[in-house]
Write an enzyme that holds these catalytic residues in place. Sequence first.
Site, mmCIF file in Angstrom:
data_model
loop_
_atom_site.group_PDB
_atom_site.id
_atom_site.type_symbol
_atom_site.label_atom_id
_atom_site.label_comp_id
_atom_site.label_asym_id
_atom_site.label_seq_id
_atom_site.Cartn_x
_atom_site.Cartn_y
_atom_site.Cartn_z
ATOM 1 N N LYS A 20 -6.870 1.704 9.197
ATOM 2 C CA LYS A 20 -7.630 2.672 9.991
ATOM 3 C C LYS A 20 -9.124 2.371 9.897
ATOM 4 O O LYS A 20 -9.820 2.331 10.893
ATOM 5 C CB LYS A 20 -7.309 4.084 9.494
ATOM 6 C CG LYS A 20 -8.018 5.163 10.280
ATOM 7 C CD LYS A 20 -7.610 6.551 9.827
ATOM 8 C CE LYS A 20 -8.504 7.576 10.499
ATOM 9 N NZ LYS A 20 -8.203 8.955 10.116
ATOM 10 N N GLU A 23 -7.847 -3.566 -0.618
ATOM 11 C CA GLU A 23 -6.577 -4.288 -0.721
ATOM 12 C C GLU A 23 -6.272 -5.044 0.564
ATOM 13 O O GLU A 23 -5.911 -6.223 0.559
ATOM 14 C CB GLU A 23 -5.427 -3.301 -1.004
ATOM 15 C CG GLU A 23 -5.478 -2.626 -2.365
ATOM 16 C CD GLU A 23 -6.221 -1.303 -2.347
ATOM 17 O OE1 GLU A 23 -7.145 -1.137 -1.512
ATOM 18 O OE2 GLU A 23 -5.890 -0.440 -3.181
ATOM 19 N N GLY A 63 -4.421 8.819 8.229
ATOM 20 C CA GLY A 63 -3.710 7.612 7.815
ATOM 21 C C GLY A 63 -2.231 7.865 7.583
ATOM 22 O O GLY A 63 -1.370 7.102 8.052
ATOM 23 N N ARG A 64 -1.893 8.953 6.887
ATOM 24 C CA ARG A 64 -0.483 9.184 6.544
ATOM 25 C C ARG A 64 0.326 9.738 7.719
ATOM 26 O O ARG A 64 1.517 10.005 7.583
ATOM 27 C CB ARG A 64 -0.380 10.089 5.316
ATOM 28 C CG ARG A 64 -1.195 11.363 5.362
ATOM 29 C CD ARG A 64 -1.305 11.985 3.974
ATOM 30 N NE ARG A 64 -2.218 13.122 3.922
ATOM 31 C CZ ARG A 64 -3.525 13.022 3.750
ATOM 32 N NH1 ARG A 64 -4.087 11.843 3.633
ATOM 33 N NH2 ARG A 64 -4.286 14.104 3.679
ATOM 34 N N GLU A 112 -0.586 13.377 -1.110
ATOM 35 C CA GLU A 112 -1.970 13.125 -0.682
ATOM 36 C C GLU A 112 -2.454 14.308 0.170
ATOM 37 O O GLU A 112 -3.645 14.590 0.218
ATOM 38 C CB GLU A 112 -2.068 11.809 0.108
ATOM 39 C CG GLU A 112 -3.481 11.231 0.160
ATOM 40 C CD GLU A 112 -3.562 9.838 0.761
ATOM 41 O OE1 GLU A 112 -3.357 9.708 1.975
ATOM 42 O OE2 GLU A 112 -3.837 8.876 0.029
ATOM 43 N N HIS A 159 22.954 7.285 -11.055
ATOM 44 C CA HIS A 159 23.127 6.498 -12.277
ATOM 45 C C HIS A 159 21.801 6.223 -12.959
ATOM 46 O O HIS A 159 21.708 5.338 -13.817
ATOM 47 C CB HIS A 159 23.854 5.188 -11.941
ATOM 48 C CG HIS A 159 25.195 5.437 -11.316
ATOM 49 N ND1 HIS A 159 26.344 5.606 -12.058
ATOM 50 C CD2 HIS A 159 25.552 5.613 -10.026
ATOM 51 C CE1 HIS A 159 27.357 5.844 -11.229
ATOM 52 N NE2 HIS A 159 26.898 5.867 -9.992
ATOM 53 N N LYS A 197 -11.805 4.416 -6.307
ATOM 54 C CA LYS A 197 -12.308 3.313 -5.466
ATOM 55 C C LYS A 197 -13.756 3.010 -5.852
ATOM 56 O O LYS A 197 -14.150 1.840 -5.972
ATOM 57 C CB LYS A 197 -12.275 3.708 -3.991
ATOM 58 C CG LYS A 197 -10.911 3.763 -3.359
ATOM 59 C CD LYS A 197 -11.048 4.065 -1.856
ATOM 60 C CE LYS A 197 -9.715 4.391 -1.226
ATOM 61 N NZ LYS A 197 -9.817 4.868 0.148
HETATM 62 O O1 F6P Z 1 -5.353 5.986 -0.200
HETATM 63 C C1 F6P Z 1 -6.338 6.492 0.605
HETATM 64 C C2 F6P Z 1 -6.215 6.046 2.031
HETATM 65 O O2 F6P Z 1 -7.410 6.392 2.658
HETATM 66 C C3 F6P Z 1 -5.012 6.637 2.758
HETATM 67 O O3 F6P Z 1 -5.204 7.929 3.190
HETATM 68 C C4 F6P Z 1 -4.820 5.639 3.852
HETATM 69 O O4 F6P Z 1 -3.564 5.770 4.454
HETATM 70 C C5 F6P Z 1 -4.980 4.356 3.061
HETATM 71 O O5 F6P Z 1 -6.032 4.634 2.153
HETATM 72 C C6 F6P Z 1 -5.285 3.133 3.874
HETATM 73 O O6 F6P Z 1 -6.463 3.270 4.611
HETATM 74 P P1 F6P Z 1 -6.806 2.313 5.812
HETATM 75 O O7 F6P Z 1 -5.745 2.458 6.846
HETATM 76 O O8 F6P Z 1 -8.138 2.768 6.306
HETATM 77 O O9 F6P Z 1 -6.864 0.904 5.282
#
Ligand code: F6P
Length: 548
Positions: A206, A212, A266-267, A352, A383, A511
Amino acid sequence: MDRNAVAAAFAALEAHRVEIASHRVTELFTADPGRFEAFTARLDDLVYDYSKNRLTKATLGHLFDLARAAGVERRRSALFAGEKVNATEGRPALHMALRNFSGKPVLVDGADVMPDVLAERRKVAAFAIKVRDGDIRGARGDIFTDIVNIGIGGSDLGPAMATRALSPYGRPELKTHFVSNVDGADVADVLGGLDPARTLVIVSSKTFTTQETMTNAASARAWVASALGEAAVGDHFAAVSTRLDKVAAFGVKPDRVFGFWDWVGGRYSLWSAIGLSLTIAIGPENFEEFLRGGFDVDEHFQHTPLAQNIPVLMALIGVWHRNIWGFAAQAVIPYDQRLLRFAAYLQQLDMESNGKSVLRDGTPTPRATGPIVFGEPGTNSQHAFFQLLHQGTEVTPVDFLIAAQPTDADEHHHVLLVANCLAQSEALMRGRSEREVREILKAQGLSAARIDELAPHKVFSGDRPSSTLLYRALTPRALGRIVALYEHKVFVQSAIWDINPFDQWGVELGKELCGRLGPLVAEAGADLKGLDGSTAGLISTRNALLAT
Ligand code: F6P
């Protein structure tokens, strides 16, 4: 929200709990042969059975009073009207627009977003078809056989969960992979098995700033460039983001960039172009069916009276367990191996969203909010951790999910799967008394001494709550319904707790600290002054380990 009325409704529920605590659920079934019908709600072929929870019509009456006092219906109207319900970020939360088949406009700041939503969906569909048909190929003219989605959180969990869930709708010759962790093992393990000439990488983020995703995207870019040359990169990448400026800087071809909007959290973004990897995997028609499932639930949520409204019932029963009984966790157990990633997906959606300690006005919450969500498919989880669910000191409500029929699996296996699912919810409810245990052991011919020794270990308290979602089959539409049911459940709970479910400030501190620690970890001999003793000690010890 009328806080006094909410407090009064909670007090009434507390008092009611004392009244019904002595009734076992099995007694409630004996007293009311119509209990199953009375305590199930339906949406087409999807059935929500909540009859195995310790509650009565009176309980529901108190819970509906609570919902009304908390203004759930007003909050729902505000959500769908595009009000800035995410106040701390100054945004609406309108993921429902992405699956709106009503033909009606959806307004954000007075402008209808539907033309843009539909145009973007068409663009995603056209691209997906061309990839699937081999009309879009790699730099050397190879048909793509592997799609790699690089993203994390909502840009990973939704597509990864749904792609696995709907794998029977995919094509065996086109595989989808997901890379999320900054741990280099993730990207290395996935790319290690692939041919760059036949691989399309989708960078999904987003914000297009997430550490990452940007790190993994750079590694994937280098992998493609070193195998096929720098000029090939454009043919092997696509991107999905709200920050089109940042995507351009990464070097993705403009016609392979797909957008969405800041009013999609995002979620909640699986319904948007973030679903590109899923759309390529299952095809645009099946993706539209998935969207239609979400729309079915939006209509149901908005127009069904509270007493039959499935997300409202799921939410209220969750509040009954969390706040009145004090149960801290919620297990979700799909009896469906293809829902392997469902609990992980739900953890982000629920935890979240509702893992908050302040009300919308910033004052502390007077009561517990979101539960700890966990789960694994049955029968495997039976199990692993079911021992604790049956006999542990913590009571954990369970949501069971089960399809009436398998999508493309063996019938005999499915009969056993259904029997296992029902056996677990029955066992949690019935339990086994000491008297029953003793009779069984006696019938097995055990001595009185051995019976005394064993009996306490074989007792099950029972009255452990569970609900079951039963649906015809795990089709794209059914999955869309299930996901949207949980989205609205989480929203209703946030309304009752008066918290903002659409921000996630709790992920920011880590972060920020990581940004500060990165250079200190990278550089041996960096000045660690100002760090706490543990953090400094661990960095020094790591340096020492690297040096030996
Ligand atoms: O973990 C925090 C967060 O902002 C989530 O809400 C989001 O889904 C995820 O990081 C990834 O964010 P992005 O889509 O901006 O890389």
